[in-house]
Design an enzyme around this catalytic site. Structure first.
Site, short mmCIF file in Angstrom:
data_model
loop_
_atom_site.label_atom_id
_atom_site.label_comp_id
_atom_site.label_asym_id
_atom_site.label_seq_id
_atom_site.Cartn_x
_atom_site.Cartn_y
_atom_site.Cartn_z
N ILE A 448 0.72 -1.05 -0.04
CA ILE A 448 0.00 0.10 0.04
C ILE A 448 0.96 1.25 0.01
O ILE A 448 0.37 2.30 -0.24
CB ILE A 448 -0.79 -0.03 0.94
CG1 ILE A 448 -1.87 -1.26 1.20
CG2 ILE A 448 -1.75 1.37 1.29
CD1 ILE A 448 -2.54 -1.57 -0.06
N ARG A 532 -0.70 4.32 18.67
CA ARG A 532 -0.67 5.16 17.24
C ARG A 532 -1.10 6.61 17.56
O ARG A 532 -2.19 6.61 17.73
CB ARG A 532 -1.15 4.46 16.13
CG ARG A 532 -1.12 5.12 14.82
CD ARG A 532 0.01 5.05 14.17
NE ARG A 532 -0.09 5.78 12.89
CZ ARG A 532 0.94 6.54 12.40
NH1 ARG A 532 1.95 6.72 12.68
NH2 ARG A 532 0.66 6.93 11.09
N ASP A 616 -4.23 7.93 -2.19
CA ASP A 616 -4.86 7.36 -0.97
C ASP A 616 -6.05 8.38 -0.63
O ASP A 616 -5.77 9.49 -0.35
CB ASP A 616 -3.97 7.18 0.28
CG ASP A 616 -3.00 6.09 -0.05
OD1 ASP A 616 -3.14 5.33 -1.26
OD2 ASP A 616 -1.82 5.97 0.58
N HIS A 712 -1.87 -3.81 11.45
CA HIS A 712 -1.96 -3.20 12.66
C HIS A 712 -1.50 -4.09 13.76
O HIS A 712 -1.23 -3.67 14.68
CB HIS A 712 -3.12 -2.44 13.15
CG HIS A 712 -4.02 -1.71 12.24
ND1 HIS A 712 -4.78 -2.08 10.81
CD2 HIS A 712 -3.76 -0.23 11.98
CE1 HIS A 712 -5.00 -1.03 10.20
NE2 HIS A 712 -4.67 -0.09 10.86
#
Length: 776
Positions: A448, A532, A616, A712
């Site tokens: 990605i 995060r 994106d 993640h």
């Protein structure tokens, strides 16, 4: 007397202390005892900040080591059996649900390999919550040592009487889902869940809590009748406990509740109602008229979602509308929502231009604003005259500043024509040219965008920022990182490469630093999920692109690659949504300015030999108004136009990709199709593959890459797991459509797990190529 209150406070600490502690714990470098001690220190510090600011009503149980919804999953014993069966320590079970858990078998313990629960956006914010995942026949049991009670007592011991915060039962269930293979409708579990809430409220009363904030933010949605009808019986039970329970403050935010005003009228047995009048000021009088004769109204006038100073004059006017009808004793001055979505304190910002800094207010400053507004209404404007005058000067200075307006940008916007929104040819023509020039195999693989940002990368970037190394030295370092990433992709056997983004600090900040109209903080961190944090840039004026932003690195990467190189850009809506936007012009105008800047970059990338370009838009769904209707239609119209404006300047042979985060695609599928991207990649690994059915139902003709594994989590998916996932996808998508890729960028992962996962992914793609080659 009008009291001030805060619905929630940022958790991370002034220096992202919680992030550092949790990540050290996960790495085995910090003991559980020390992690819990750091959490306790931060809670005490945050309570003291609010108390010292003069806030009257301070929240507790707004702190979490990962996510507040996940706290409630564990609080009510709703962890799925795949987590509880391993007899993990409670905090390790908690983290396993949030980020997965993978440990090999040893002589002493059995192997553990569980993925994380699904994580989705919290309403229309960039915060992510862990989705309650429920079973047929689900039972609930209150934790033996309930976190809300423990933290209330902890605050009490520290000399601060707090108002505990709970996520309400209707929202908890509505925001949940049935586990895979289960059929339960979560709202059907309400009667099973309510006794746990009754027990919790009773324990809070026994601990000394006088009021409890119970958040029911789903009331801002257009709710199905079964959910809407659940409020009355739920709060008849919870609100009629009398002296056995604290008084309840029923809190809504992020939208208006006028369309559900009949629900509000059924809740007159509750002590207070909170509404967000920053987002929807027009609801104020309607809600006042729906209150019971003794009910208190909490009026959210200080923005919990943005960083601009509160306009005291306007905020006081709103509060006075309420006090004139209800009296001062029945009105609370509040933040519009939790301050979770704002940075910790402006005091840490030593490098911001003084003129611009004067326009901002972060969480600590917002606490002081609330106290000032409450005092102004209670004791009269004269009691805070200096503060009111200073605020008025700041508001006026921003409105008249030359930093906000650029005539050249406005002129370019005025000259946009209809053909600038459209590619030269329809998709069938484009894809034929792209297949001929790119020569990709069936089931093409890619990533990605980002690859792991190592400690060395962060050190060198920091050294360059501080002037300890020259621009030439830093450029050579970045080139070496790109060389390494290209070589790794060659070894892995990927089909479309990326340069890895070693030069980028953040997918929005990086671009903002190269555009006019933005300013940046040094410590303005905001929690996105778990540990995060992101540091959103701030849009203060009209936006333009002085120079190319990404061409140099992408061109260099392409020059050393033997496969197509993908240029990586962040789309206009995501740049807007993941910044703190201006509140003085409509967001559509800001998005259009960003689109024009990105259009220039896309054209320059193509001219430099980059013929696959990914723009994106993970935040497109996030910006969707929470209710259907004209506002949603209007948003989708200008959001889609902004994306198309940014990418439509290239040739048919250049392939445009876009990427989306976890989304309920059925909510805005027409907009996804209207983007006209050649390839769409979507986070999908934690969702049921059945969600892809919408692409079948709508006969989506273009290419799709649903993520095959969760980035993640540090957990490494097996090759067979990825094969199974791809096979599921092929029930809904054609082989000719399907790309194979991870869920998202790999920036936060480590290299060993990244290589292992991508090896398994590429092998799975090769398996399906061979399978379909034989079939043909």
């Amino acid at each position: 007397m009008v009291q001030s209150s805060i619905l929630g406070f940022p958790r991370m600490g002034v220096n992202r202390d919680l992030k550092k502690a949790t990540e050290a714990y996960w790495a085995g470098k910090l003991s559980q005892e020390d992690l819990l001690a750091e959490g306790k220190r931060l809670r005490a510090e945050h309570w003291k900040i609010q108390k010292d600011a003069g806030v009257d009503i301070i929240p507790s149980n707004d702190f979490s080591y990962y996510d507040h919804v996940l706290d409630h999953i564990q609080l009510f014993g709703a962890a799925p059996p795949r987590y509880t069966q391993h007899n993990l320590d409670p905090i390790d079970e908690f983290f396993a649900m949030g980020r997965g858990h993978q440990k090999p078998q040893t002589d002493k313990v059995s192997a553990v390999d569980v993925p994380s629960l699904e994580m989705v956006k919290w309403f229309d914010s960039n915060y992510h919550y862990v989705k309650p995942t429920l079973q047929d026949g689900q039972k609930f049991k209150l934790n033996a040592n309930p976190k809300p009670v423990a933290e209330f007592l902890e605050a009490k011991e520290a000399g601060v009487v707090t108002r505990p915060v709970l996520l309400g039962p209707v929202s908890f269930l509505t925001l949940g889902k049935a586990d895979r293979g289960q059929k339960v409708d979560p709202i059907d579990l309400l009667e099973e869940l309510l006794p746990a809430y009754v027990e919790l409220l009773t324990k809070l009363k026994e601990a000394g809590a006088e009021t409890v904030q119970i958040d029911e933010p789903v009331l801002v949605f257009d709710l199905p009748p079964r959910v809407k009808n659940a409020f009355k019986p739920a709060y008849e039970k919870l609100g009629n406990l009398g002296d056995k329970a604290p008084k309840l403050v029923f809190a809504t935010y992020f939208g208006d509740i006028v369309h559900n005003i009949d629900v509000l009228r059924s809740l007159q047995n509750l002590y207070a109602i909170h509404i967000d009048v920053v987002r929807n000021p027009e609801q104020l009088e309607t809600v006042i008229d729906a209150l019971g004769p003794q009910q208190t109204l909490s009026v959210g006038v200080v923005d919990g979602r943005n960083i601009w100073k509160t306009n005291f004059k306007k905020a006081i006017e709103k509060i006075e509308v309420a006090t004139q009808k209800l009296g001062k004793d029945r009105v609370l001055v509040a933040s519009s929502s939790s301050l979770l979505h704002t940075p910790h304190t402006l005091a840490s910002e030593k490098k911001l231009d003084a003129e611009v800094k004067d326009w901002f207010s972060f969480a600590c400053e917002k606490a002081k604003e609330l106290a000032i507004i409450a005092k102004a209404v209670t004791d009269g404007p004269a009691s805070v005259r200096d503060e009111l005058e200073a605020n008025a000067k700041s508001i006026e200075a921003r409105a008249t500043s030359k930093l906000t307006n650029d005539s050249k940008v406005k002129e370019r916007q005025a000259n946009i024509t209809d053909d600038m929104f459209n590619r030269k040819s329809p998709f069938p023509t484009r894809i034929a040219q792209q297949q001929s020039s790119l020569n990709l195999p069936m089931f093409p693989t890619t990533t990605i965008g980002s690859f792991p940002q190592t400690k060395d990368i962060r050190i060198q970037r920091n050294r360059f920022t501080k002037g300890e190394i020259t621009a030439e030295e830093y450029e050579k370092f970045i080139e070496k990182e790109i060389q390494d990433v290209v070589k790794i992709q060659e070894e892995l056997g990927l089909d479309v490469y990326v340069h890895g983004e070693p030069e980028r600090n953040d997918m929005v900040q990086y671009f903002g630093e190269r555009l006019t109209g933005y300013v940046f903080t040094t410590h303005g961190w905001v929690q996105s999920y778990g540990s995060r944090c992101v540091r959103p840039p701030i849009i203060v004026g009209d936006i333009s692109r002085p120079d190319a932003m990404t061409v140099k690195e992408s061109k260099y990467a392409a020059s050393i690659s033997n496969k197509p190189m993908k240029g990586m850009l962040t789309g206009p809506i995501t740049c807007l949504r993941w910044s703190f936007p201006r509140d003085d012009i409509h967001q559509s105008q800001q998005a259009q300015q960003l689109a024009l800047a990105l259009r220039d970059e896309v054209v320059d990338l193509e001219a430099a030999g980059i013929f696959v370009i990914q723009v994106d838009e993970p935040a497109l769904r996030e910006g969707l108004p929470l209710r259907s209707g004209l506002a949603r239609e209007d948003y989708l119209s200008w959001a889609v136009k902004s994306f198309r404006l940014s990418v439509a300047g290239v040739k048919d042979s250049t392939q445009i990709h876009s990427h989306f985060c976890y989304s309920e695609f059925q909510d805005f599928f027409s907009a996804i199709a209207a983007l006209d991207a050649d390839v769409l990649s979507i986070e999908n690994s934690k969702s049921d593959a059945k969600l892809l059915k919408v692409f079948v139902d709508e006969a989506y003709p273009r290419h799709i890459g649903p993520g095959v594994y969760d980035i993640h989590s540090p957990r490494i998916p097996s090759e067979q797991e990825i094969k199974d996932r791809v096979q599921e996808m092929l029930e809904y998508l054609s082989p000719e459509q399907l790309w194979i890729d991870p869920d998202c960028g790999l920036k936060t992962r480590q290299w060993p797990e990244t290589k292992a996962a991508l090896t398994n992914m590429v092998n799975a793609a090769k398996f399906f190529r061979a399978k379909y080659a034989k079939a043909s």
